[in-house]
Design a protein around this motif. Structure first.
Motif, PDB file in Angstrom:
ATOM      1  N   ARG A   2      -3.732  -3.459   1.747  1.00 38.54           N
ATOM      2  CA  ARG A   2      -4.933  -3.200   2.533  1.00 38.54           C
ATOM      3  C   ARG A   2      -6.153  -3.650   1.735  1.00 38.54           C
ATOM      4  O   ARG A   2      -6.379  -3.175   0.624  1.00 38.54           O
ATOM      5  N   TRP A   3      -6.903  -4.562   2.308  1.00 42.39           N
ATOM      6  CA  TRP A   3      -8.070  -5.139   1.653  1.00 42.39           C
ATOM      7  C   TRP A   3      -8.954  -4.047   1.030  1.00 42.39           C
ATOM      8  O   TRP A   3      -9.329  -4.110  -0.138  1.00 42.39           O
ATOM      9  N   GLU A   4      -9.304  -3.038   1.857  1.00 42.82           N
ATOM     10  CA  GLU A   4     -10.312  -2.063   1.431  1.00 42.82           C
ATOM     11  C   GLU A   4      -9.770  -1.017   0.466  1.00 42.82           C
ATOM     12  O   GLU A   4     -10.539  -0.206  -0.050  1.00 42.82           O
ATOM     13  N   LYS A   5      -8.458  -1.038   0.223  1.00 43.72           N
ATOM     14  CA  LYS A   5      -7.879  -0.056  -0.692  1.00 43.72           C
ATOM     15  C   LYS A   5      -7.708  -0.602  -2.109  1.00 43.72           C
ATOM     16  O   LYS A   5      -7.317   0.125  -3.023  1.00 43.72           O
ATOM     17  N   GLY A  44      -3.217  -1.464  15.187  1.00 40.63           N
ATOM     18  CA  GLY A  44      -2.897  -0.885  13.881  1.00 40.63           C
ATOM     19  C   GLY A  44      -1.409  -0.574  13.744  1.00 40.63           C
ATOM     20  O   GLY A  44      -0.820  -0.760  12.670  1.00 40.63           O
ATOM     21  N   ASP A  48       0.958  -1.984  10.860  1.00 36.11           N
ATOM     22  CA  ASP A  48       1.710  -1.076   9.969  1.00 36.11           C
ATOM     23  C   ASP A  48       3.155  -1.538   9.861  1.00 36.11           C
ATOM     24  O   ASP A  48       3.727  -1.609   8.767  1.00 36.11           O
ATOM     25  N   GLU A  51       3.471  -4.811   7.957  1.00 37.61           N
ATOM     26  CA  GLU A  51       3.272  -4.616   6.518  1.00 37.61           C
ATOM     27  C   GLU A  51       4.542  -4.065   5.870  1.00 37.61           C
ATOM     28  O   GLU A  51       4.852  -4.400   4.726  1.00 37.61           O
ATOM     29  N   ILE A  60      -4.311  -7.071   4.715  1.00 34.06           N
ATOM     30  CA  ILE A  60      -4.840  -6.640   6.012  1.00 34.06           C
ATOM     31  C   ILE A  60      -6.276  -6.136   5.859  1.00 34.06           C
ATOM     32  O   ILE A  60      -6.542  -5.229   5.058  1.00 34.06           O
ATOM     33  N   PRO A  62      -9.894  -4.338   7.207  1.00 34.18           N
ATOM     34  CA  PRO A  62     -10.231  -3.230   8.115  1.00 34.18           C
ATOM     35  C   PRO A  62     -10.490  -3.774   9.515  1.00 34.18           C
ATOM     36  O   PRO A  62     -11.150  -4.802   9.682  1.00 34.18           O
TER      37      PRO A  62
END
Ligand SMILES: [Zn+2]
Length: 253
Positions: A2-5, A44, A48, A51, A60, A62
């Motif tokens: 996850r990009w933002e994580k 989403g 999921d 992924e 991925i 947001p």
């Protein structure tokens, strides 16, 4: 992934050939029985599952939840942005992705109202970035032939808040389905050449609001045929295709 994580330092170690996927969705009415964020949930849910199969083979972003839903605005709760706003905002997100060195991009769409502007985005962005491989996918088109074998409804049973979307929500977010409000088949036909179905496309396009297409119910299709089991079949068909597309981008030279 996850990009933002990730942290900014962790980005340094990521293979820049990794495909980056962005879901564009909608927050709009989905009849009396489904939550407004149905298209966000469905997009989403597919990502999921993808992924789980692709692991570090996909990055991925947001989701862009509020997109182009003008044709649903007669129904309370719907949010919409102008086509120009979508083009500028989603285009800027993709520009950021490219500036960080990524070249394989998939815009994964879960809302009918984003299809036309998504194609414009693809053509504009692709022309600006000839060194990128950018794809625009809409889930029900991506797996169209397989989905045709899963449906039980006839023509127009699969459209909006319909057999398929209800099935997917019963699987992915059952608490967001008001089961007692699931109604019967609803579709107001028009000219033969303009009658449309999610999978069986019309021969020509005629502008109609969702209010007109649904006869005021907000539902276009047959939600009474929705089951969680069918949601699982749909999921497997779509995710198989999505994984193949994303995998093909990372494998390409
Ligand atoms: Zn929807």
């Amino acid at each position: 992934m996850r990009w933002e994580k990730l942290t900014t330092q962790e980005f340094a170690g990521i293979d820049r050939s990794t495909p980056v996927v962005l879901n564009v969705a909608a927050v709009e009415q989905h009849g009396p029985h489904l939550a407004l964020d149905t298209d966000v949930t469905i997009g989403g849910h597919f990502l999921d599952r993808a992924e789980e199969k692709l692991a570090d083979g996909v990055l991925i972003l947001p989701a862009v939840k509020v997109c182009c839903s003008e044709h649903h605005m007669e129904f309370a709760g719907t949010l919409s942005v102008r086509h120009e706003t979508f083009l500028a905002y989603v285009g800027d997100i993709l520009e950021s992705v490219v500036r960080h060195g990524f070249r394989n991009i998939v815009v994964f769409n879960s809302h009918g109202g984003n299809q036309a502007i998504g194609q414009v985005l693809l053509e504009q962005f692709g022309a600006r970035h000839r060194d990128c491989r950018v794809a625009f996918l809409t889930w029900w088109r991506l797996a169209g032939p397989e989905l045709e074998t899963i449906r039980e409804s006839g023509f127009s049973g699969v459209n909006h808040a319909c057999e398929f979307e209800t099935s997917l929500m019963l699987l992915a977010a059952p608490d967001d389905v008001r089961r007692e409000k699931i109604g019967a088949m609803s579709y107001v036909g028009t000219f033969g050449w303009a009658d449309a179905d999610m999978i069986r496309a019309s021969r020509g396009a005629l502008f109609r609001t969702m209010h007109a297409m649904s006869g005021g119910t907000g539902v276009v299709g047959d939600p009474s045929l929705g089951t969680a089991g069918k949601g699982e079949e749909i999921t497997q068909a779509v995710v198989d295709e999505l994984v193949e597309v994303v995998g093909s981008l990372s494998a390409a030279p």
